[in-house]
Design an enzyme around this catalytic site. Structure first.
Site, PDB file in Angstrom:
ATOM      1  N   ILE A 135      -2.621   2.547   4.644  1.00 23.15           N
ATOM      2  CA  ILE A 135      -1.449   2.235   5.490  1.00 23.15           C
ATOM      3  C   ILE A 135      -0.321   3.203   5.150  1.00 23.15           C
ATOM      4  CG2 ILE A 135       0.335   0.525   6.039  1.00 23.15           C
ATOM      5  CD1 ILE A 135      -1.760  -1.662   5.654  1.00 23.15           C
ATOM      6  N   HIS A 177       0.146 -15.166   8.362  1.00 18.56           N
ATOM      7  CA  HIS A 177      -0.682 -14.008   8.756  1.00 18.56           C
ATOM      8  C   HIS A 177      -2.077 -14.239   8.174  1.00 18.56           C
ATOM      9  CE1 HIS A 177      -2.227 -10.073   9.560  1.00 18.56           C
ATOM     10  NE2 HIS A 177      -2.492  -9.897   8.279  1.00 18.56           N
ATOM     11  N   GLN A 205       8.325  -6.757  -8.647  1.00 15.15           N
ATOM     12  CA  GLN A 205       8.977  -5.964  -7.596  1.00 15.15           C
ATOM     13  C   GLN A 205      10.187  -6.714  -7.030  1.00 15.15           C
ATOM     14  OE1 GLN A 205       6.046  -4.513  -4.768  1.00 15.15           O
ATOM     15  NE2 GLN A 205       5.077  -3.215  -6.307  1.00 15.15           N
ATOM     16  N   ASP A 234       0.017  -9.101  14.479  1.00 14.99           N
ATOM     17  CA  ASP A 234      -0.574 -10.213  15.235  1.00 14.99           C
ATOM     18  C   ASP A 234       0.100 -10.325  16.606  1.00 14.99           C
ATOM     19  OD1 ASP A 234      -2.026 -11.093  12.783  1.00 14.99           O
ATOM     20  OD2 ASP A 234       0.012 -11.439  12.098  1.00 14.99           O
TER      21      ASP A 234
HETATM   22  P1  NAD Z   1      -5.228   0.497   0.214  1.00 12.10           P
HETATM   23  O1  NAD Z   1      -6.101  -0.128  -0.814  1.00 12.10           O
HETATM   24  O2  NAD Z   1      -5.721   1.668   0.998  1.00 12.10           O
HETATM   25  O3  NAD Z   1      -3.857   0.949  -0.464  1.00 12.10           O
HETATM   26  C1  NAD Z   1      -3.138   0.115  -1.314  1.00 12.10           C
HETATM   27  C2  NAD Z   1      -2.383   1.027  -2.266  1.00 12.10           C
HETATM   28  O4  NAD Z   1      -1.533   0.196  -3.042  1.00 12.10           O
HETATM   29  C3  NAD Z   1      -3.266   1.789  -3.238  1.00 12.10           C
HETATM   30  O5  NAD Z   1      -2.962   3.167  -3.173  1.00 12.10           O
HETATM   31  C4  NAD Z   1      -2.916   1.184  -4.584  1.00 12.10           C
HETATM   32  O6  NAD Z   1      -2.982   2.141  -5.645  1.00 12.10           O
HETATM   33  C5  NAD Z   1      -1.496   0.728  -4.339  1.00 12.10           C
HETATM   34  N1  NAD Z   1      -1.011  -0.304  -5.254  1.00 12.10           N
HETATM   35  C6  NAD Z   1      -1.699  -1.331  -5.808  1.00 12.10           C
HETATM   36  N2  NAD Z   1      -0.899  -2.029  -6.629  1.00 12.10           N
HETATM   37  C7  NAD Z   1       0.309  -1.466  -6.565  1.00 12.10           C
HETATM   38  C8  NAD Z   1       1.545  -1.728  -7.218  1.00 12.10           C
HETATM   39  N3  NAD Z   1       1.668  -2.719  -8.104  1.00 12.10           N
HETATM   40  N4  NAD Z   1       2.592  -0.932  -6.957  1.00 12.10           N
HETATM   41  C9  NAD Z   1       2.468   0.106  -6.091  1.00 12.10           C
HETATM   42  N5  NAD Z   1       1.323   0.415  -5.458  1.00 12.10           N
HETATM   43  C10 NAD Z   1       0.251  -0.364  -5.702  1.00 12.10           C
HETATM   44  O7  NAD Z   1      -4.784  -0.695   1.180  1.00 12.10           O
HETATM   45  P2  NAD Z   1      -4.151  -0.608   2.642  1.00 12.10           P
HETATM   46  O8  NAD Z   1      -5.234  -0.541   3.650  1.00 12.10           O
HETATM   47  O9  NAD Z   1      -3.086   0.422   2.658  1.00 12.10           O
HETATM   48  O10 NAD Z   1      -3.538  -2.079   2.776  1.00 12.10           O
HETATM   49  C11 NAD Z   1      -2.482  -2.502   1.958  1.00 12.10           C
HETATM   50  C12 NAD Z   1      -2.261  -3.997   2.109  1.00 12.10           C
HETATM   51  O11 NAD Z   1      -1.850  -4.333   3.429  1.00 12.10           O
HETATM   52  C13 NAD Z   1      -3.510  -4.844   1.834  1.00 12.10           C
HETATM   53  O12 NAD Z   1      -3.103  -5.977   1.089  1.00 12.10           O
HETATM   54  C14 NAD Z   1      -3.934  -5.279   3.231  1.00 12.10           C
HETATM   55  O13 NAD Z   1      -4.677  -6.486   3.198  1.00 12.10           O
HETATM   56  C15 NAD Z   1      -2.584  -5.467   3.870  1.00 12.10           C
HETATM   57  N6  NAD Z   1      -2.552  -5.519   5.336  1.00 12.10           N
HETATM   58  C16 NAD Z   1      -1.654  -6.379   5.916  1.00 12.10           C
HETATM   59  C17 NAD Z   1      -1.545  -6.460   7.283  1.00 12.10           C
HETATM   60  C18 NAD Z   1      -0.555  -7.391   7.940  1.00 12.10           C
HETATM   61  O14 NAD Z   1      -0.596  -7.476   9.180  1.00 12.10           O
HETATM   62  N7  NAD Z   1       0.326  -8.071   7.237  1.00 12.10           N
HETATM   63  C19 NAD Z   1      -2.363  -5.647   8.079  1.00 12.10           C
HETATM   64  C20 NAD Z   1      -3.256  -4.767   7.468  1.00 12.10           C
HETATM   65  C21 NAD Z   1      -3.339  -4.695   6.090  1.00 12.10           C
HETATM   66  C1  LMR Z   2      -5.247  -7.377   9.353  1.00 10.49           C
HETATM   67  O1  LMR Z   2      -4.737  -8.326   9.956  1.00 10.49           O
HETATM   68  O2  LMR Z   2      -5.725  -6.376   9.935  1.00 10.49           O
HETATM   69  C2  LMR Z   2      -5.326  -7.409   7.835  1.00 10.49           C
HETATM   70  O3  LMR Z   2      -4.418  -8.344   7.330  1.00 10.49           O
HETATM   71  C3  LMR Z   2      -6.722  -7.700   7.401  1.00 10.49           C
HETATM   72  C4  LMR Z   2      -6.890  -7.630   5.913  1.00 10.49           C
HETATM   73  O4  LMR Z   2      -7.495  -8.562   5.364  1.00 10.49           O
HETATM   74  O5  LMR Z   2      -6.428  -6.663   5.291  1.00 10.49           O
END
Ligand code: NAD
Ligand code: LMR
Length: 329
Positions: free
Chosen positions: A17, A188, A113, A160
């Protein structure tokens, strides 16, 4: 006129992301085409090298609005003077991990944080939590930042919201621009409730235009609520570009306001509106103006909607109780 740069902190900057997000922040999509930014990238030590690589690419874009990039594994440095914080990095669930372990691992991230935001961020800090479980991670951060107004901590349900708008537009054969006033309620997660009973399509009630409760209950709601899992299944990785896009939309709307007559969905601290347990971070219909938001009041909630809102809120209350029992809030 030269504007003072806004300090934007992104955690998990080296993740997927983060990679989809940083270039759009630097090109002016987060705050506006005339707002310069300083980027503060927080990673864990193992992620620092990749974050440096991304920063090299950011330099290579020669973005006119990008002033400065800081890369660090220290929350106190990353949040120093932060005006906007996007908390993306989180501990994903891995095989064999219990829910309590997941919440506890994330508490170890979002507690410190929150404290660093409390101690170091600018007075006008706005926080968006993306990392899952987003609502409860936001609650943990918020409770660890007692000096920051609670409403500055928000969780992302804009993805969403955008998914629901797109599905509804497809069903009705209209464009997304024709749809207004859709709401995501609750968590979520798969219990979220995408509500079209108040939504408008070209000014007319969307539920009446659909006129198909079976499609609503058996297709629309599960498609939106389980879209994240469907993306993981199809892509072999969770949504990244659409999640980054939603984060941009969330903050842009918060800062720059909702359009006249429309609203958006944000996970925010409940004030008890619509019978939602006060204090939890739940998604509501909100309007925004001048960097502030308000819950849209006075909507009629049918039995169909009530049952679904209550189920998602019950899940959030369970998550709150679990992190409370773990001493994280
Ligand atoms: P990813 O694993 O590709 O990247 C996560 C990054 O966070 C990694 O580079 C990791 O080293 C870093 N990280 C871990 N702990 C950390 C800390 N304490 N401080 C700083 N950095 C830290 O994951 P992603 O695909 O980028 O997704 C990130 C998050 O977003 C996941 O939890 C995913 O489930 C969530 N997400 C949420 C939504 C939403 O709609 N709310 C949608 C998609 C993904
Ligand atoms: C999404 O809604 O795409 C993510 O929250 C899914 C996930 O579990 O990372």
């Amino acid at each position: 006129m030269t504007r003072t740069p806004v300090n934007v902190t992104v955690t998990g900057a080296a993740g997927q992301i983060g990679y989809a997000l940083l270039f759009r922040i630097a090109s002016g999509h987060l705050l506006g085409a005339d707002v310069p930014v300083n980027l503060r990238l927080l990673e864990i030590p193992q992620g620092l090298k990749a974050a440096e690589g991304t920063a090299m690419e950011l330099d290579d874009c020669a973005f006119p609005l990008l002033r400065d990039i800081t890369i660090t594994d220290q929350p106190s440095v990353a949040f120093d003077g932060a005006n906007v914080a996007l908390l993306v990095g989180a501990r994903p669930r891995t095989a064999g991990m219990e829910r309590g372990d997941l919440l506890s691992a994330n508490g170890g991230i979002f507690g410190p944080q929150g404290k660093a935001i409390n101690d170091h961020a600018a007075d006008d800090i706005k926080v968006l939590v993306v990392g899952n479980p987003a609502n409860t991670n936001a609650l943990i951060a918020q409770r660890n930042a007692p000096d920051v107004p609670a409403e500055r901590f928000t969780a992302m349900t804009r993805l969403d919201h955008n998914r629901a708008v797109a599905q509804l537009a497809k069903k009705l054969g209209v464009t997304v621009n024709d749809i207004q006033r859709l709401t995501i309620w609750g968590n979520h997660s798969a219990t979220q409730y995408p509500d079209i009973f108040q939504a408008l399509v070209n000014g007319k009630n969307a539920a009446e235009a659909v006129n198909d409760e079976a499609w609503l209950a058996d297709t629309f709601i599960p498609t939106v609520a389980k879209r994240g899992a469907a993306i993981i299944e199809a892509r072999g990785a969770s949504s990244a570009a659409s999640a980054a896009n939603a984060a941009i939309d969330h903050v842009y709307t918060w800062v720059n306001g909702t359009a006249e007559g429309d609203w958006t969905s944000m996970g925010i601290v409940s004030d008890g509106s619509y019978g939602v347990e006060p204090g939890i971070i739940s998604s509501f219909p909100v309007t925004t103006k001048d960097g502030e938001f308000e819950i849209v009041q006075g909507l009629e909630i049918s039995d169909f909607s009530r049952a679904r809102i209550d189920a998602s809120v019950a899940e959030l209350v369970e998550e709150r109780d679990a992190v409370q029992a773990l001493g994280l809030i």
